[in-house]
Design a protein around this motif. Sequence first.
Motif, PDB file in Angstrom:
ATOM      1  N   ARG A   1       0.832  -1.211   0.000  1.00 52.63           N
ATOM      2  CA  ARG A   1       0.000   0.000   0.000  1.00 52.63           C
ATOM      3  C   ARG A   1       0.865   1.260   0.000  1.00 52.63           C
ATOM      4  O   ARG A   1       0.539   2.262  -0.653  1.00 52.63           O
ATOM      5  CB  ARG A   1      -0.942  -0.020   1.215  1.00 52.63           C
ATOM      6  N   PHE A   2       1.964   1.197   0.731  1.00 55.71           N
ATOM      7  CA  PHE A   2       2.869   2.338   0.786  1.00 55.71           C
ATOM      8  C   PHE A   2       3.465   2.625  -0.593  1.00 55.71           C
ATOM      9  O   PHE A   2       3.534   3.784  -1.024  1.00 55.71           O
ATOM     10  CB  PHE A   2       3.979   2.049   1.804  1.00 55.71           C
ATOM     11  N   MET A   3       3.873   1.594  -1.314  1.00 56.54           N
ATOM     12  CA  MET A   3       4.480   1.788  -2.632  1.00 56.54           C
ATOM     13  C   MET A   3       3.437   2.223  -3.658  1.00 56.54           C
ATOM     14  O   MET A   3       3.749   3.020  -4.557  1.00 56.54           O
ATOM     15  CB  MET A   3       5.173   0.509  -3.083  1.00 56.54           C
ATOM     16  N   GLU A   4       2.224   1.727  -3.543  1.00 59.27           N
ATOM     17  CA  GLU A   4       1.172   2.140  -4.475  1.00 59.27           C
ATOM     18  C   GLU A   4       0.847   3.623  -4.305  1.00 59.27           C
ATOM     19  O   GLU A   4       0.685   4.353  -5.294  1.00 59.27           O
ATOM     20  CB  GLU A   4      -0.081   1.291  -4.252  1.00 59.27           C
ATOM     21  N   GLU A   5       0.740   4.078  -3.074  1.00 65.73           N
ATOM     22  CA  GLU A   5       0.445   5.492  -2.851  1.00 65.73           C
ATOM     23  C   GLU A   5       1.617   6.374  -3.267  1.00 65.73           C
ATOM     24  O   GLU A   5       1.441   7.454  -3.839  1.00 65.73           O
ATOM     25  CB  GLU A   5       0.111   5.743  -1.379  1.00 65.73           C
ATOM     26  N   SER A   6       2.834   5.908  -3.002  1.00 66.48           N
ATOM     27  CA  SER A   6       4.006   6.711  -3.343  1.00 66.48           C
ATOM     28  C   SER A   6       4.159   6.863  -4.852  1.00 66.48           C
ATOM     29  O   SER A   6       4.707   7.867  -5.318  1.00 66.48           O
ATOM     30  CB  SER A   6       5.268   6.087  -2.752  1.00 66.48           C
ATOM     31  N   ALA A   7       3.678   5.895  -5.632  1.00 65.40           N
ATOM     32  CA  ALA A   7       3.802   5.987  -7.093  1.00 65.40           C
ATOM     33  C   ALA A   7       3.090   7.213  -7.638  1.00 65.40           C
ATOM     34  O   ALA A   7       3.623   7.922  -8.501  1.00 65.40           O
ATOM     35  CB  ALA A   7       3.256   4.715  -7.752  1.00 65.40           C
ATOM     36  N   SER A   8       1.893   7.496  -7.134  1.00 65.95           N
ATOM     37  CA  SER A   8       1.168   8.666  -7.614  1.00 65.95           C
ATOM     38  C   SER A   8       1.844   9.957  -7.163  1.00 65.95           C
ATOM     39  O   SER A   8       1.896  10.936  -7.910  1.00 65.95           O
ATOM     40  CB  SER A   8      -0.279   8.629  -7.122  1.00 65.95           C
ATOM     41  N   HIS A   9       2.387   9.970  -5.955  1.00 68.90           N
ATOM     42  CA  HIS A   9       3.094  11.167  -5.481  1.00 68.90           C
ATOM     43  C   HIS A   9       4.354  11.419  -6.294  1.00 68.90           C
ATOM     44  O   HIS A   9       4.650  12.572  -6.655  1.00 68.90           O
ATOM     45  CB  HIS A   9       3.438  11.008  -4.000  1.00 68.90           C
ATOM     46  N   LEU A  10       5.099  10.380  -6.587  1.00 66.20           N
ATOM     47  CA  LEU A  10       6.315  10.545  -7.388  1.00 66.20           C
ATOM     48  C   LEU A  10       5.982  11.047  -8.784  1.00 66.20           C
ATOM     49  O   LEU A  10       6.705  11.880  -9.349  1.00 66.20           O
ATOM     50  CB  LEU A  10       7.074   9.222  -7.464  1.00 66.20           C
ATOM     51  N   ALA A  11       4.899  10.537  -9.357  1.00 66.53           N
ATOM     52  CA  ALA A  11       4.500  10.992 -10.690  1.00 66.53           C
ATOM     53  C   ALA A  11       4.142  12.481 -10.682  1.00 66.53           C
ATOM     54  O   ALA A  11       4.499  13.220 -11.605  1.00 66.53           O
ATOM     55  CB  ALA A  11       3.321  10.158 -11.191  1.00 66.53           C
ATOM     56  N   GLN A  12       3.447  12.922  -9.651  1.00 69.06           N
ATOM     57  CA  GLN A  12       3.087  14.341  -9.558  1.00 69.06           C
ATOM     58  C   GLN A  12       4.323  15.210  -9.340  1.00 69.06           C
ATOM     59  O   GLN A  12       4.457  16.277  -9.943  1.00 69.06           O
ATOM     60  CB  GLN A  12       2.087  14.548  -8.422  1.00 69.06           C
ATOM     61  N   LEU A  13       5.224  14.749  -8.505  1.00 62.47           N
ATOM     62  CA  LEU A  13       6.410  15.544  -8.202  1.00 62.47           C
ATOM     63  C   LEU A  13       7.329  15.679  -9.404  1.00 62.47           C
ATOM     64  O   LEU A  13       7.972  16.709  -9.601  1.00 62.47           O
ATOM     65  CB  LEU A  13       7.173  14.919  -7.033  1.00 62.47           C
ATOM     66  N   THR A  14       7.410  14.646 -10.215  1.00 56.25           N
ATOM     67  CA  THR A  14       8.265  14.697 -11.397  1.00 56.25           C
ATOM     68  C   THR A  14       7.583  15.361 -12.580  1.00 56.25           C
ATOM     69  O   THR A  14       8.209  15.561 -13.628  1.00 56.25           O
ATOM     70  CB  THR A  14       8.711  13.283 -11.804  1.00 56.25           C
ATOM     71  N   GLY A  15       6.291  15.709 -12.434  1.00 55.82           N
ATOM     72  CA  GLY A  15       5.594  16.438 -13.492  1.00 55.82           C
ATOM     73  C   GLY A  15       5.087  15.588 -14.628  1.00 55.82           C
ATOM     74  O   GLY A  15       4.718  16.114 -15.671  1.00 55.82           O
ATOM     75  N   ASP A  16       5.050  14.267 -14.453  1.00 54.29           N
ATOM     76  CA  ASP A  16       4.575  13.380 -15.513  1.00 54.29           C
ATOM     77  C   ASP A  16       3.557  12.411 -14.915  1.00 54.29           C
ATOM     78  O   ASP A  16       3.931  11.358 -14.392  1.00 54.29           O
ATOM     79  CB  ASP A  16       5.753  12.617 -16.132  1.00 54.29           C
ATOM     80  N   PRO A  17       2.257  12.740 -14.984  1.00 57.97           N
ATOM     81  CA  PRO A  17       1.247  11.840 -14.402  1.00 57.97           C
ATOM     82  C   PRO A  17       1.262  10.446 -14.994  1.00 57.97           C
ATOM     83  O   PRO A  17       0.887   9.477 -14.328  1.00 57.97           O
ATOM     84  CB  PRO A  17      -0.077  12.564 -14.700  1.00 57.97           C
ATOM     85  N   ASN A  18       1.703  10.315 -16.246  1.00 57.24           N
ATOM     86  CA  ASN A  18       1.730   8.998 -16.889  1.00 57.24           C
ATOM     87  C   ASN A  18       2.831   8.100 -16.350  1.00 57.24           C
ATOM     88  O   ASN A  18       2.859   6.905 -16.666  1.00 57.24           O
ATOM     89  CB  ASN A  18       1.914   9.169 -18.400  1.00 57.24           C
ATOM     90  N   SER A  19       3.743   8.652 -15.542  1.00 59.15           N
ATOM     91  CA  SER A  19       4.845   7.843 -15.011  1.00 59.15           C
ATOM     92  C   SER A  19       4.444   7.050 -13.776  1.00 59.15           C
ATOM     93  O   SER A  19       5.251   6.267 -13.260  1.00 59.15           O
ATOM     94  CB  SER A  19       6.042   8.736 -14.683  1.00 59.15           C
ATOM     95  N   ALA A  20       3.231   7.235 -13.264  1.00 64.28           N
ATOM     96  CA  ALA A  20       2.806   6.510 -12.066  1.00 64.28           C
ATOM     97  C   ALA A  20       2.899   4.999 -12.269  1.00 64.28           C
ATOM     98  O   ALA A  20       3.261   4.252 -11.352  1.00 64.28           O
ATOM     99  CB  ALA A  20       1.388   6.919 -11.682  1.00 64.28           C
TER     100      ALA A  20
END
Length: 434
Positions: free
Chosen positions: A263-282
């Motif tokens: 669950r921690f890694m799934e939630e972090s994937a969306s945060h990392l995608a937002q922080l890097t500016g590429d929503p498709n990278s989730a």
Amino acid sequence: MRADRTKASGARGRALRIALISGLVPLSLTLVQCGQSPSPTTLAASSQANVQVVAKSNPQTANQQVASGDTFDDRFPAPQFKERFPSPSESFLQRQMSDFSPKRVVQQRPEPAPYKVASLAPQVPYQRPPRQDLTTLVSMKSSAFPYFGNNPASDAPFLNISKGDRRGHRSFSGRVFWQDETYNDSRVLVHVPEHFDVRKPGVIVVFFHGNGATLERDVRDRQLVPQQITDSGANAVLLAPQMAVDAADSSAGKFWQPGGLKRFMEESASHLAQLTGDPNSARAFANMPIVIVGYSGGFLPTAWSLEVGGISDRVRGVVLLDAVYGEMDKFASWIESHRSGFFVSSYTHYTARRDRELMSMLRQKGIGVSEDMDGPLRPGSVVFVETGEGITHRDYVNRAWTQYPLKDVLVKMSATPALALTRVAATSSSASSR
């Protein structure tokens, strides 16, 4: 009499013919002039006659016309030579076509500017300025705390003490830590190096800090964990959840629960995608391999994440920094069942006894063990490294078998393509100069 009549009739006939001719000739001249423009002489005469007539009828008007110079030449100027004949650059046919063809509006392209824009590098195309390292704190629901479940060691509620409205946890040492002070921080330290490229093979480093630590004061500023990842040049990002805040406690919180790491890694994937500016990278982050690093008291969330985290197959490696204080069976089980990953444990005399016990357990299972970090790091590598005198437990994240051990592990991983980590930047010497 007959002769006189003949002469008289002949005279009348001649007179009739003369009269007829006299009438037909002017008529024929008039018909010849039909359809033709009058000659300038005729027009001038007619105009002069009209002026004379007008002068007779209205002398004042005639004087105004003469004074204004409204003559034939003024009203009908003679054609110039250039208007009757083509210029040297055009033909007679072109002039005729231009006179009778319909006019078309042609949109002309703007002429290029007769100057050049000054530039320091006119031959080099524009490039975006390099992105800087991104280090920030993000609140996540799946982080370790707050936690209101049970302690799996006793199967009793984790918050096992209360005082009025406050609830807390009494540790094995008997010390009480209150929930609102010690177990209420859901933030995660996230670090993305400037050179990180989500399109290339990379890893997510999950760092579990030890006792008596905070993310900003210790993990970021003192232990330099984000800086070590950047200086390695590896295509890696960092996730470091806040455990017990500045307390002598190793509780794992939500990482005790089955599926907690997933669950921690799934939630972090969306945060990392937002922080890097590429929503498709989730999606890429959600499938990226993981390296878990546990320092000191971080051994407990590391062991439980390997045992019940739900995504142990994504874990490419485990690094323990003076951290084998227990849970040896969980570490041995993961090593035995995941021979494509690597395991590194570096220790001081504080944990030497338990590290040697774990080495013995692995050898009994037929798993080879190396006791130095001089060789390459490969899938299936199991390495135990004892550090000598002068290496302190407090500074172990910065100095273990080498200076900046996390950097060294990532560099060794990058040198082994089978560990699925790309080196995307040169190793910085800034860390070694500190």
